[in-house]
Write a protein that holds these residues in place. Structure first.
Motif, PDB file in Angstrom:
ATOM      1  N   ALA A 150       0.796  -1.256  -0.106  1.00 19.10           N
ATOM      2  CA  ALA A 150      -0.033  -0.006  -0.011  1.00 19.10           C
ATOM      3  C   ALA A 150       0.950   1.187   0.060  1.00 19.10           C
ATOM      4  O   ALA A 150       0.556   2.315  -0.445  1.00 19.10           O
ATOM      5  CB  ALA A 150      -0.813  -0.019   1.168  1.00 19.10           C
ATOM      6  N   LEU A 151       2.135   1.141   0.591  1.00 17.38           N
ATOM      7  CA  LEU A 151       2.888   2.232   0.643  1.00 17.38           C
ATOM      8  C   LEU A 151       2.242   3.824   1.269  1.00 17.38           C
ATOM      9  O   LEU A 151       2.263   4.594   0.419  1.00 17.38           O
ATOM     10  CB  LEU A 151       3.529   2.707  -0.345  1.00 17.38           C
ATOM     11  CG  LEU A 151       4.792   1.368  -0.976  1.00 17.38           C
ATOM     12  CD1 LEU A 151       5.436   1.550  -2.087  1.00 17.38           C
ATOM     13  CD2 LEU A 151       5.790   1.311   0.063  1.00 17.38           C
ATOM     14  N   PRO A 152       1.386   3.703   2.194  1.00 18.97           N
ATOM     15  CA  PRO A 152       0.849   5.081   2.407  1.00 18.97           C
ATOM     16  C   PRO A 152       1.861   5.940   2.898  1.00 18.97           C
ATOM     17  O   PRO A 152       2.895   5.635   3.688  1.00 18.97           O
ATOM     18  CB  PRO A 152      -0.268   4.596   3.561  1.00 18.97           C
ATOM     19  CG  PRO A 152       0.568   3.401   4.286  1.00 18.97           C
ATOM     20  CD  PRO A 152       1.172   2.530   3.302  1.00 18.97           C
ATOM     21  N   VAL A 187      -0.932   7.501  -1.975  1.00 16.22           N
ATOM     22  CA  VAL A 187       0.183   6.600  -1.926  1.00 16.22           C
ATOM     23  C   VAL A 187       1.348   7.333  -2.523  1.00 16.22           C
ATOM     24  O   VAL A 187       1.257   8.011  -3.290  1.00 16.22           O
ATOM     25  CB  VAL A 187       0.065   5.477  -2.830  1.00 16.22           C
ATOM     26  CG1 VAL A 187       1.106   4.451  -2.861  1.00 16.22           C
ATOM     27  CG2 VAL A 187      -1.163   4.579  -2.362  1.00 16.22           C
ATOM     28  N   ARG A 188       2.604   7.355  -1.699  1.00 14.25           N
ATOM     29  CA  ARG A 188       3.645   7.977  -2.119  1.00 14.25           C
ATOM     30  C   ARG A 188       4.452   7.597  -3.334  1.00 14.25           C
ATOM     31  O   ARG A 188       4.267   6.458  -3.596  1.00 14.25           O
ATOM     32  CB  ARG A 188       4.559   8.223  -0.997  1.00 14.25           C
ATOM     33  CG  ARG A 188       5.676   6.863  -0.809  1.00 14.25           C
ATOM     34  CD  ARG A 188       6.861   7.434  -0.025  1.00 14.25           C
ATOM     35  NE  ARG A 188       7.714   6.063   0.174  1.00 14.25           N
ATOM     36  CZ  ARG A 188       7.824   5.141   1.410  1.00 14.25           C
ATOM     37  NH1 ARG A 188       6.933   5.557   2.165  1.00 14.25           N
ATOM     38  NH2 ARG A 188       8.664   4.290   1.061  1.00 14.25           N
ATOM     39  N   GLN A 247       4.166   4.303  -8.026  1.00 16.91           N
ATOM     40  CA  GLN A 247       3.279   4.629  -6.989  1.00 16.91           C
ATOM     41  C   GLN A 247       2.142   3.419  -6.562  1.00 16.91           C
ATOM     42  O   GLN A 247       1.578   3.136  -7.546  1.00 16.91           O
ATOM     43  CB  GLN A 247       2.288   6.030  -7.616  1.00 16.91           C
ATOM     44  CG  GLN A 247       1.545   6.501  -6.547  1.00 16.91           C
ATOM     45  CD  GLN A 247       0.879   7.867  -6.870  1.00 16.91           C
ATOM     46  OE1 GLN A 247       0.757   7.982  -8.334  1.00 16.91           O
ATOM     47  NE2 GLN A 247       0.543   8.711  -6.174  1.00 16.91           N
ATOM     48  N   GLY A 248       2.817   2.648  -5.711  1.00 16.66           N
ATOM     49  CA  GLY A 248       2.029   1.511  -5.332  1.00 16.66           C
ATOM     50  C   GLY A 248       2.122   0.713  -6.609  1.00 16.66           C
ATOM     51  O   GLY A 248       3.488   0.047  -6.704  1.00 16.66           O
TER      52      GLY A 248
END
Length: 272
Positions: free
Chosen positions: A31-33, A41-42, A63-64
């Motif tokens: 998910a990489l929040p 998402v970064r 990005q994700g």
């Protein structure tokens, strides 16, 4: 028998909790929040490189599970011409492998959470069945990252990826992105158009992860041969984390299965 009951009632739940914790960590990697809940998402930038050649250079923005930017320079061997192409601003390329792997992880978490702490396991076979179902999802998640899709050259030529770039890709260039283990890979194929009068034996290539020079194919009534292949890649650290989590989780599942099987055979509780 008492030990086996304790195993079913206590230790199984302890392992399930441990598995949930590990897989939630894996899911968070996908998910990489950014910091703060509900944040977007970064974006992460990666420099493409390979040892021994500078024919292809580039920067990718991930990005994700989507490539949202790609900026690529290609040096043509035959005339040293430098080509530059980048994603159009309105385009993103979904990496299906990442999306699928994340879905399988979430499915494994769902299976584990379905048996809450108050659930009473009655038999060893019930635990084995749950572990098999979880292991299937984890194996599929891992396989999606470790085994890129095999594609034919016409499939690569007709994929939406060819229409992502500005300026448009020349007709003698094909590109393909894929995940291999913890790496994001770009393959660039330079093509040679075969003349209708060519005496070469035309034999279309089948599906492959990576096609070699000399591979032939037909697309849009034109025949081509691959003249040069360039593969560049970059390591995505969080994919490496996810693969480690998958391995640890699969080992935990197998250890629990082994314990259940030992007890089942010892106490003559047949798991099947």
């Amino acid at each position: 028998e008492e030990e086996f009951k304790w195993l079913l009632q206590e230790e199984v739940h302890a392992v399930l909790r441990q598995l949930q914790d590990i897989l939630k960590e894996a899911s968070h990697r996908f998910a990489l929040p950014t910091s703060g809940s509900g944040a977007a998402v970064r974006q992460e930038n990666f420099v493409l490189s390979t040892s021994g050649t500078d024919q292809v250079k580039g920067v990718l923005t991930l990005q994700g599970d989507a490539l949202c930017q790609a900026d690529i320079n290609l040096k043509m061997p035959r005339n040293n011409q430098l080509l530059h192409f980048a994603f159009r601003e309105d385009k993103q390329w979904k990496l299906q492998q990442i999306q699928d792997a994340r879905n399988h992880v979430n499915q494994a978490i769902y299976l584990l959470m379905n048996r809450d702490v108050n659930y009473q396991f009655k038999t060893g076979s019930e635990v084995l069945k749950l572990m098999d179902a979880v292991m299937l999802q984890l194996s599929r998640a891992r396989n999606r990252l470790t085994t890129p899709a095999t594609l034919t050259l016409p499939e690569i030529a007709s994929s939406g990826l060819t229409k992502m770039f500005t300026p448009a890709l020349p007709p003698d260039i094909l590109v393909n992105f894929y995940i291999n283990l913890n790496k994001l890979c770009l393959t660039v194929y330079q093509l040679h158009m075969l003349q209708p009068s060519t005496t070469k034996n035309f034999k279309p290539a089948g599906g492959s992860i990576l096609h070699n020079p000399g591979a032939m194919f037909e697309f849009g009534s034109q025949r081509y041969e691959v003249s040069h292949v360039h593969k560049v890649e970059c390591v995505v650290p969080w994919l490496n984390d996810a693969l480690v989590f998958f391995t640890v989780s699969l080992q935990l599942c197998q250890q629990l299965k082994d314990k259940i099987s030992v007890f089942s055979s010892y106490w003559n509780y047949r798991p099947y």
